[in-house]
Structure formats: C-alpha cells, structure tokens
Design a protein around this motif. Structure first.
Motif, PDB file in Angstrom:
ATOM      1  N   GLY A 259     -13.362  -3.276  -0.158  1.00 24.14           N
ATOM      2  CA  GLY A 259     -12.410  -2.740   1.048  1.00 24.14           C
ATOM      3  C   GLY A 259     -10.954  -2.596   0.473  1.00 24.14           C
ATOM      4  O   GLY A 259     -10.482  -1.626   0.559  1.00 24.14           O
ATOM      5  N   PHE A 260     -10.264  -4.010   0.239  1.00 26.01           N
ATOM      6  CA  PHE A 260      -9.133  -3.750  -0.351  1.00 26.01           C
ATOM      7  C   PHE A 260      -8.848  -2.934  -1.439  1.00 26.01           C
ATOM      8  O   PHE A 260      -7.798  -2.352  -1.509  1.00 26.01           O
ATOM      9  CB  PHE A 260      -8.442  -5.218  -0.675  1.00 26.01           C
ATOM     10  CG  PHE A 260      -8.254  -6.095   0.577  1.00 26.01           C
ATOM     11  CD1 PHE A 260      -6.839  -6.018   1.211  1.00 26.01           C
ATOM     12  CD2 PHE A 260      -9.064  -7.010   1.321  1.00 26.01           C
ATOM     13  CE1 PHE A 260      -6.415  -6.530   2.260  1.00 26.01           C
ATOM     14  CE2 PHE A 260      -8.718  -7.681   2.496  1.00 26.01           C
ATOM     15  CZ  PHE A 260      -7.348  -7.635   3.076  1.00 26.01           C
ATOM     16  N   GLY A 261     -10.071  -3.045  -2.507  1.00 20.68           N
ATOM     17  CA  GLY A 261      -9.883  -2.289  -3.543  1.00 20.68           C
ATOM     18  C   GLY A 261      -9.648  -0.827  -3.318  1.00 20.68           C
ATOM     19  O   GLY A 261      -8.979   0.046  -3.976  1.00 20.68           O
ATOM     20  N   ALA A 262     -10.556  -0.451  -2.518  1.00 19.04           N
ATOM     21  CA  ALA A 262     -10.573   1.201  -1.878  1.00 19.04           C
ATOM     22  C   ALA A 262      -9.388   1.330  -1.379  1.00 19.04           C
ATOM     23  O   ALA A 262      -9.129   2.494  -1.698  1.00 19.04           O
ATOM     24  CB  ALA A 262     -11.797   1.253  -0.896  1.00 19.04           C
ATOM     25  N   TRP A 263      -8.850   0.594  -0.453  1.00 25.20           N
ATOM     26  CA  TRP A 263      -7.326   0.896   0.032  1.00 25.20           C
ATOM     27  C   TRP A 263      -6.628   1.168  -1.003  1.00 25.20           C
ATOM     28  O   TRP A 263      -5.565   1.936  -1.212  1.00 25.20           O
ATOM     29  CB  TRP A 263      -6.932  -0.257   1.088  1.00 25.20           C
ATOM     30  CG  TRP A 263      -5.699  -0.116   1.794  1.00 25.20           C
ATOM     31  CD1 TRP A 263      -5.408   0.835   2.620  1.00 25.20           C
ATOM     32  CD2 TRP A 263      -4.487  -0.780   1.403  1.00 25.20           C
ATOM     33  NE1 TRP A 263      -4.095   0.817   3.128  1.00 25.20           N
ATOM     34  CE2 TRP A 263      -3.703  -0.461   2.260  1.00 25.20           C
ATOM     35  CE3 TRP A 263      -4.372  -1.914   0.535  1.00 25.20           C
ATOM     36  CZ2 TRP A 263      -2.236  -0.811   2.254  1.00 25.20           C
ATOM     37  CZ3 TRP A 263      -3.073  -2.457   0.791  1.00 25.20           C
ATOM     38  CH2 TRP A 263      -2.006  -2.015   1.429  1.00 25.20           C
ATOM     39  N   LEU A 264      -6.403  -0.023  -2.006  1.00 27.02           N
ATOM     40  CA  LEU A 264      -5.382   0.195  -3.076  1.00 27.02           C
ATOM     41  C   LEU A 264      -5.572   1.403  -4.201  1.00 27.02           C
ATOM     42  O   LEU A 264      -4.695   2.078  -4.534  1.00 27.02           O
ATOM     43  CB  LEU A 264      -5.383  -1.259  -3.971  1.00 27.02           C
ATOM     44  CG  LEU A 264      -4.959  -2.392  -3.179  1.00 27.02           C
ATOM     45  CD1 LEU A 264      -5.265  -3.642  -4.035  1.00 27.02           C
ATOM     46  CD2 LEU A 264      -3.439  -2.293  -3.118  1.00 27.02           C
TER      47      LEU A 264
END
Ligand SMILES: Nc1ncnc2c1ncn2[C@@H]1O[C@H](COP(=O)(O)OP(=O)(O)OP(=O)(O)O)[C@@H](O)[C@H]1O
Length: 570
Positions: A259-264
């Motif tokens: 999730g955080f990766g996708a956001w980044l």
C-alpha cells in the motif's frame, strides 16, 4: 575412559567442541540469506527493466540466472538441514551413555529430586529440536536487519514501516515466550509424574491386583493425566494463538508495504519494481520469525531440557571426580567421622561414624529401622558421597578410584535385590564382556547356587529377569550374593543378605562369608536376624544415624541387646 571424558566435557556444555560446526552453519546461513535476494532482485528487474523495455531475451537471461541461484539456494538449505540433523545425532550419541548413567545414578545421589529428572528423554527433546525447522529459523532471524536496511535504502518510509512491523512481531515473540514458559515447564513435570506412576504400577503389579488397588490408582492416574492435558492445552493454545497472530500480522504488514509502496510509486518516489521487491523482502525478513513462533513450544521445551541436562551432568561430575589408576586395595577399610546421606537433605542421615576393619575381618551393622544402616552401606560402596569425614581403603578415599574401576574391588548386595534381564551367568558376572567361566562358577559355588543353576534346562545360559525365568525370592538373593562376591572383591557389603533365605541359604551365606574372609576380603553385613552375624567378629550398632556402640561382637551384642529388648538385631 569415554565416560570420564564425557563427564569432563559435560560440565562445559553439551555443544562444546562444536564451535566450527556452528561457524559453518552460520556461513551457510549467510549465503542462504544473500541468495534469498534472488526473488526480490528478479522481480525488480522484471518490473523495471523487462516490462519497460519489452525485451524477451533479457527475461530469458534473468530467468536462467534466477533458476541457477535458486538451485544453489536449495542445495545449501538442504545441506544446512542435514548438518543440523547430524549435530543432534552427534550430541545424542555422545551423551546418551552419560544420560543413561545419570538416570540410573540420580535416585541414589539426589534422592527424591531425581523423580523430576528424565535425562534420556531430555536428550531426545534436544535432538528432535535440532532436527526440526527451529534451529534454521534461529540462524535466519538475525538477518532481519539486513533486509530492513535494504528496504530502507529503497525508501525510508518503507524501511520505517518494516521496522515498526518487526518491532511488533518481536514483542509478540517476547509475550509468547513469557506466556508459554510456565505451562511447558508444568507439562514436563507432569510427564515425569505420569512416567513414574506407570513405572511404580508395573513394579508393584502383584500388590495392586491382589489388594484391588487398581481402581484407586486408576483414579490417581486420571487426575494426573487431566492436569497434564490441561497444561498441554494451555501451552498449545497460547503457542497456536501467537502463531496465528504472527502470521496474520505478517500478511497485514506485507500488504501495508504494498500500500505504502503504491502510494510512493504514485508520487513517483519509487518504481513499481521496488514496491514489489520491498514487499517480498519484508515477507522474507519476517518468515524465520514466523517459523520461530510456530516452533516456540519445542524451543522452550528443548531449552529447558538442555538446562536440566547441563545442571545434572555438572552435579554428577562434581560427585564423581575422575579417578586415578591406583592399585587395588588389599589391607584395610577405615571410616573416619563419616557424615553422609542423600544430597540435598537439611541434615545428613548418618553422623560421625568411625570404625576400621583389616583384611579378613567382618563387621555386622545392627540398629532399628530407619537408623541409617542402608545409608552407611551405600556410603561404604561410594553410592553416597561423604558430606564430611571419609571412607578410605588402604588410606585412599573411594573417590580417588575411577568409578568404573571400583567394581573390581567392591561387591554390594543391596537391600532391594534387582536382577537384570539377561542370563544367569551375565547377572553373576555383572555383564562383564570378558568374564571367565571359572570366576562365574567360583562365585556360584560359593553362593551354593551351582546345583540349582545346572538343574535348569539352559543352565548358566538361562535367561532371567523381566523377560525370562522367574526366580524365587531366595534364589534372587543368592544370585545377587554370587554377583557381589564375583571376582573376589576386597570390600563386600551385604545389606540384609538373609532376609529371604531358608536355613540352607543361610548356611550357604555363612560359608561364603567365611570363605571370602579367608581370602582377605573385608565384609560388612547389615542384619536384622542374629543368624547373619554368626560369621562376623565385630558389631556396630546405629541409632538415629549415630553410633551407639562399636567393637568386638561378644562385647557389643550383650550391651546393646539386653537393656532394650526387641530392638535392632534382637
Ligand atoms: N533418598 C532419601 N531421601 C530422604 N530421606 C532418606 C532417603 N534415603 C534414606 N532416607 C532417610 O534416612 C533414614 C535412614 O534410612 P536407611 O534406609 O539408611 O535406614 P535403615 O536403618 O537401613 O532402615 P531399615 O532397617 O528399615 O532398612 C530414614 O529415616 C530415611 O527416611
């Protein structure tokens, strides 16, 4: 010699001498963990290079490379498991003899506390743990920071998410350890008690069935089993709860990283490849921890077993220092201000006992029940350590001889006669592999057993003990007498040798004692019946662990028997 060597190393630790093996496993684990980067790096390349360029040859090359690295990983992982299985086998093979020796000796040396000890099973627990998945997970767990650092290098936010996840999982492990330790310990204690109840049931089968005790004992067993199952349930429930919690949390963490990766990635701070690679790495970093949590109960059990083994091996080696190659004693037994008894009691059972006997002399020990006669017998043959004072043969303390050598000059007939599963000749010769027929025959003749044995279908090769021919009480006692005098030992201690003998047996006993005295042995006989004192010259009377009188038989017996009738040997 091996036993002595084992004893010495046991005080250092079960795994001493395996330093290079641990180093080797550590190096293999390092390679395994580096090779585990294959997956994330492959994904990174596929997402960021192959998909971006659309180059099939690059995909094929990358695929081939990954295949080779995975094969190498598989090889190393298999090798590590095989080494760990062999470490377990090595430890077991090296210490099983000592564990057996300890489990046999512990009841004599430490009394009731030995009931909790099961060294052979403890060694099994350590070996089984080493052969499972646990140790590999332990070697892999320290690599967690390595993966976290790489993820941090990918992007600090991803690294921080991973770090928070790792801390939460470590806290879960700590909680698991805290909550599982006690029930695992209790389950182990109850396993010991169950084993004990089964063992006493077998030993007293006749009394149990003749007196209808089975119902009561069954109830006791069921109660014990209930408590055991309860501890097992608590321990398993907690272990499984944490296993599930850790697994679930790992999934959550992995998805959080995605999730955080996708956001980044949307913010264009990282590439999609990094997002996938970071997720795989976090999963990899935490998977040994998940295995460790699953194996925690086995780990705690093995660790407790290891601690028990270390402590009892150490205790036993303190009790039994390695001995010298001293000459066999020939002259005298000297007991000086001896205080002794099972280790761990508040007060020694026996206090300040002194006497001496020269070769060819016999001493009778009398006294009321519980006065310490058997304790003295056990101290004389080195089964119980002198807590103060000494037992010396030709001036040297018993502990100065290697324990294995003491059998060459000590003959002992315990109060509770035990016959081993084996042939009559093996039982008489104490299972010595190189026993000569002459010495077996000599001992059997002295105990007046020869005719009885030759009348059996297989003679001296008749199998007796738990799976063989059943001897009568008197016959058992005489086989045990023959075992005690086998090899003409210098010191012969007989604890109530006539309790099951008829008049013929008593005559044989008196004959054997006279013959052994003539050969220069020192004989100590514990007796309730005066008939057993016929062939001794000295008498020692014990009361509440202290010497009441000691001296020539004709002087001591009238003194101790007349004022207090019905006591001691009366
Ligand atoms: N392992 C042990 N743990 C605790 N107490 C023990 C242990 N062994 C012996 N004792 C105690 O030491 C005392 C002496 O026991 P011992 O067997 O030497 O007596 P005894 O004179 O041989 O008795 P008996 O004539 O009945 O065989 C007893 O009070 C006994 O309870």
């Amino acid at each position: 010699m091996n036993n002595n060597m084992n004893r010495r190393s046991a005080t250092v630790g079960l795994f001493s001498g395996l330093g290079k093996v641990w180093l080797g496993i550590g190096l293999i684990s390092m390679l395994i963990n580096i090779l585990m980067l294959t997956g994330p790096v492959f994904m990174l390349q596929v997402y960021d290079r192959v998909l971006a360029s659309g180059s099939v040859p690059t995909l094929v090359v990358l695929g081939g490379l990954a295949l080779g690295l995975y094969a190498f990983y598989g090889l190393l992982d298999g090798l590590r498991s095989r080494i760990l299985v062999r470490v377990g086998q090595y430890v077991d093979a090296h210490y099983s003899g000592l564990a057996y020796q300890v489990s046999t000796m512990a009841p004599v040396l430490i009394g009731n506390k030995a009931q909790q000890l099961r060294p052979v099973q403890d060694l099994d627990a350590v070996r089984q743990f080493l052969s499972g998945q646990g140790p590999a997970a332990i070697f892999d767990s320290p690599w967690m920071p390595f993966y976290l650092i790489i993820v941090y290098v990918f992007h600090p936010i991803l690294g921080l998410v991973g770090l928070v996840g790792a801390i939460i999982i470590c806290l879960l492990i700590g909680l698991n350890e805290w909550l599982t330790r006690k029930p695992t310990q209790e389950a182990n204690r109850e396993t010991g008690l169950r084993g004990q109840l089964v063992e006493t049931g077998r030993q007293n089968a006749e009394a149990i069935h003749a007196m209808g005790m089975i119902g009561a004992l069954r109830g006791r067993w069921e109660g014990l089993n209930q408590t055991y199952l309860q501890s097992q349930r608590v321990s398993s429930d907690r272990g499984l709860l944490f296993s599930t919690l850790t697994k679930t949390f790992r999934f959550i963490l992995q998805s959080s990283i995605l999730g955080f990766g996708a956001w980044l990635a949307i913010q264009q701070e990282i590439t999609p490849g990094i997002m996938i690679a970071a997720s795989i790495m976090i999963s990899r970093a935490l998977s040994p921890i998940e295995v460790a949590v699953g194996q925690w109960r086995a780990f705690v059990g093995a660790r407790q077993a290891y601690a028990r083994l270390k402590s009892i091996f150490g205790q036993m080696s303190e009790e039994q220092e390695d001995g010298m190659e001293l000459p066999l004693p020939q002259k005298a037994l000297t007991v000086d201000a001896l205080s002794s008894g099972p280790v761990g009691l508040k007060k020694p059972v026996l206090q300040g006992v002194s006497f001496s006997l020269n070769a060819g002399q016999g001493l009778g020990i009398i006294g009321p029940s519980g006065s310490g006669k058997s304790t003295l017998a056990r101290s004389l043959v080195g089964l119980l350590p002198a807590l103060s004072g000494s037992v010396r043969l030709d001036g040297a303390e018993l502990t100065q001889w290697a324990q294995d050598r003491r059998g060459e000059f000590i003959g002992y007939l315990p109060q509770d006669v035990q016959i081993f599963d084996g042939t009559i000749s093996e039982n008489i010769s104490r299972f010595a592999p190189d026993a000569s027929s002459d010495s077996i025959l000599e001992a059997a003749r002295l105990a007046d057993l020869h005719e009885m044995i030759t009348a059996l279908p297989d003679g001296y090769e008749t199998r007796i003990g738990s799976s063989g021919f059943a001897l009568s009480g008197g016959q058992r006692q005489r086989v045990a007498l023959a075992r005690a005098i086998y090899g003409n030992p210098f010191l012969i201690v007989l604890d109530e040798p006539n309790s099951n003998l008829d008049s013929q047996g008593e005559a044989a006993l008196a004959g054997a004692i006279s013959a052994m005295k003539e050969r220069g042995s020192v004989i100590v006989i514990i007796a309730h019946r005066p008939s057993a004192l016929a062939s001794v010259d000295h008498v020692l009377c014990l009361k509440e662990g202290k010497m009441q009188a000691c001296g020539p038989k004709d002087e001591v017996l009238p003194k101790v028997l007349s004022p207090v009738p019905n006591q001691g040997a009366a």
